[in-house]
Scaffold this motif. Sequence first.
Motif, PDB file in Angstrom:
ATOM      1  N   PHE A  11      -2.319 -13.952  -3.038  1.00 34.89           N
ATOM      2  CA  PHE A  11      -3.920 -13.566  -2.423  1.00 34.89           C
ATOM      3  C   PHE A  11      -4.904 -14.514  -3.343  1.00 34.89           C
TER       4      PHE A  11
ATOM      5  N   ALA B   1       1.545  -6.746   0.141  1.00 33.71           N
ATOM      6  CA  ALA B   1       3.363  -6.816   0.376  1.00 33.71           C
ATOM      7  C   ALA B   1       4.240  -6.439   1.636  1.00 33.71           C
TER       8      ALA B   1
ATOM      9  N   VAL C  10       2.716 -11.416   1.508  1.00 37.50           N
ATOM     10  CA  VAL C  10       0.922 -10.947   1.429  1.00 37.50           C
ATOM     11  C   VAL C  10       1.019 -12.181   2.640  1.00 37.50           C
TER      12      VAL C  10
ATOM     13  N   TYR D 253       1.550 -13.258  -7.742  1.00 38.76           N
ATOM     14  CA  TYR D 253       1.327 -12.486  -6.155  1.00 38.76           C
ATOM     15  C   TYR D 253      -0.094 -13.029  -6.322  1.00 38.76           C
TER      16      TYR D 253
END
Length: 136
Positions: free
Chosen positions: A114, A25, A40, A110
């Motif tokens: 990801f 991050a 990211v 996230y």
Amino acid sequence: MNQSYKSDGMDYGFIQSHCLSKKGAEEDYKQAWDAIRYAVRGKIFALVGYDGEGHAVISVKHTPEQGEALREKYNDILPGYHLNKTHWSSVLLSGKVPEAVLKRMLDDSYELIFRSLSKKTRNDILNQQISPEQNK
């Protein structure tokens, strides 16, 4: 942009540390948007800024089903401000969304970002060594 958000006894000062605790991050500030972005490899998973009325908000990505369920349950979770309203929601930081709920939203956002990265990129991130300077 103020990094410490408090409202009705709620303290949202954890946002920065929680977002930056994620592997790979990064944080930056986009002056044109007056917003702090957490990403990211350039893909944003959280965006802290202001809505059209000047209220501090954090916007996060989610599945359409998650977004609909969260917006039905919490009045302070709205369709993403200036974002795809199906895949993003904005949380009013002056509202009453519990910290645990917001942390889960950040975690889920996230993970969505990801998982969208290539396998090689994910492996590179997971195998990154953290230098003492990055771990401060």
